[in-house]
Enzyme design. Sequence first.
Site, PDB file in Angstrom:
ATOM      1  N   LYS A  67     -14.363 -94.356 -17.872  1.00 13.63           N
ATOM      2  CA  LYS A  67     -13.201 -93.764 -18.545  1.00 13.63           C
ATOM      3  C   LYS A  67     -12.291 -94.886 -19.034  1.00 13.63           C
ATOM      4  CE  LYS A  67      -9.780 -90.128 -17.305  1.00 13.63           C
ATOM      5  NZ  LYS A  67      -9.385 -89.204 -16.198  1.00 13.63           N
ATOM      6  N   SER A 142      -9.203 -84.371 -17.533  1.00 13.09           N
ATOM      7  CA  SER A 142      -8.976 -85.369 -18.541  1.00 13.09           C
ATOM      8  C   SER A 142     -10.159 -86.325 -18.729  1.00 13.09           C
ATOM      9  CB  SER A 142      -7.746 -86.205 -18.165  1.00 13.09           C
ATOM     10  OG  SER A 142      -7.973 -86.878 -16.936  1.00 13.09           O
ATOM     11  N   SER A 166      -9.479 -83.562 -12.751  1.00 11.68           N
ATOM     12  CA  SER A 166     -10.022 -84.167 -13.968  1.00 11.68           C
ATOM     13  C   SER A 166     -11.438 -84.711 -13.903  1.00 11.68           C
ATOM     14  CB  SER A 166      -9.103 -85.286 -14.441  1.00 11.68           C
ATOM     15  OG  SER A 166      -8.033 -84.740 -15.136  1.00 11.68           O
TER      16      SER A 166
HETATM   17  N1  GLN Z   1      -5.105 -81.180 -15.701  1.00 10.89           N
HETATM   18  C1  GLN Z   1      -4.281 -81.781 -14.706  1.00 10.89           C
HETATM   19  C2  GLN Z   1      -3.104 -82.465 -15.366  1.00 10.89           C
HETATM   20  O1  GLN Z   1      -2.972 -82.338 -16.533  1.00 10.89           O
HETATM   21  C3  GLN Z   1      -5.075 -82.756 -13.886  1.00 10.89           C
HETATM   22  C4  GLN Z   1      -5.331 -84.001 -14.619  1.00 10.89           C
HETATM   23  C5  GLN Z   1      -6.073 -85.011 -13.790  1.00 10.89           C
HETATM   24  O2  GLN Z   1      -6.686 -84.695 -12.780  1.00 10.89           O
HETATM   25  N2  GLN Z   1      -5.967 -86.254 -14.205  1.00 10.89           N
HETATM   26  O3  GLN Z   1      -2.321 -83.100 -14.756  1.00 10.89           O
END
Ligand code: GLN
Length: 478
Positions: A67, A142, A166
Amino acid sequence: MSEILDLTAAAAGAAVRSGELGASELFEFYRQRAQDDQLNAFTWVAEATPGEAAIDGPLSGVPLAVKDLFCTKGIVSQSGSRILEGFRPPYSATVVEQLENAGAPLFAKTNQDEFAMGSSNENSAFGPVFNPWDVTRVPGGSSGGSAAAVAAGSAPWALGTDTGGSIRQPASFCGIVGLKPTYGAVSRYGMIAFASSLDQAGVLTRDVTDAALLLSEMVGRDPRDSTSLEYPGSLVLPTGRDLSGIRLGVPEELTEGVEGIEPGVRAVFDDALRTAESMGATVETCRLPHAPHALSAYYLIAPAEASANLSRYDGVRFGLRVEGDGDLKEMYERTRSAGFGPEVKRRIMLGTYALSSGYYDAYYGRAQRVRTKIAEDFNTAFESFDFIVTPTSPSVAFKLGARTADPLAMYLSDYFTVPMSLAGIPAISIPAGLSEGLPVGLQIAGPAFSEQRILEAAYALEGAFAFDASGARRSGSK
Ligand code: GLN
């Protein structure tokens, strides 16, 4: 060439070790696939194949995608944000170093939501990622670039990060395996921070064996991350195929009468439970009384930590600077206005407000107390159950644009994954079946440091589900 595409990472590694496949040939195969990617899954792809790709070490030369937010020495690391455009760190994240040393050379970096804030990968400054099962749909977020790349066969395996879901949610949407380890099991050094008490690096892979193999080279204490811990024991590849005596708890609060669970997701989940029973597991309802408050607590704690972590982007030290008239403060404002996207700005405002004097205890303090209650609920449940199981997300992959206008609807995608993040416990998502032709993930969560047992259970179930993702693998690349 199509034969390489059919190999899992573990199988590709075995082929390299036996001499059937050259490590450079394998690297070049995936480098080409990534270059031809049609899903916008990558933010950087290696320009050339190293003459002698590293095959020393247990990962046998199988190339790795990571990532964007993992710092990679001399290679753009932008966390999906304009504010870090062109930033090339002078060092690599500990996990990237560990995996390269174990024989998994870096070949690509993957697209993501800006600063890992999102559930659909539509918040990236570098454009959305598309789901290889249906390119009109999101891959989840994400870590959506990593998930789409692995599902499309453009990467043999990939790293992601999980703050509230995510890794698990995009794994579910893309029909692959995603594992978020125990908080502290893997070093966070060199990960561009979102919410430091929640962020964890983990793996996105085609199957459970690959997840075990990759994770086994990542765990352990890092002197450069004071929140990392010595891993008790070591991780080995799972082998068992039955679930005799395993007690699965289905949290009443997360599954009964919850609005918004799609019937098709519920049906795959119920089928998965029946399969588990047929393999010797017992399935019973359990209680996590405070879990319904997890999302509210998360959306105070995560933005609060983000507002502090993101204060370092001021146009002086990293990436973007927007010059112009006026003093230093105006330069900060111009840079931050131009550099951050709307979701990041929303979180900074929420977090700054929650931490402001006079509101701190009412918001942040109370959210921390809810977090403690949630962790206690899990501890109590694990006295009677080996694992807690839920669907990974209430829905299958949704259409691009479907939730962008409604942040609350977007936040609900993480309804099942956020409680485990707040408690710091490990959880995996494995593909359990299809609804409307799209993948549905099963989440299996266990106590801190139960990764080996989670992998064993997931491996047993994976064998029983017989999920076929080969169609998606053939659609993501030219
Ligand atoms: N969707 C969640 C957020 O927007 C989790 C994101 C993540 O785990 N990085 O914070």
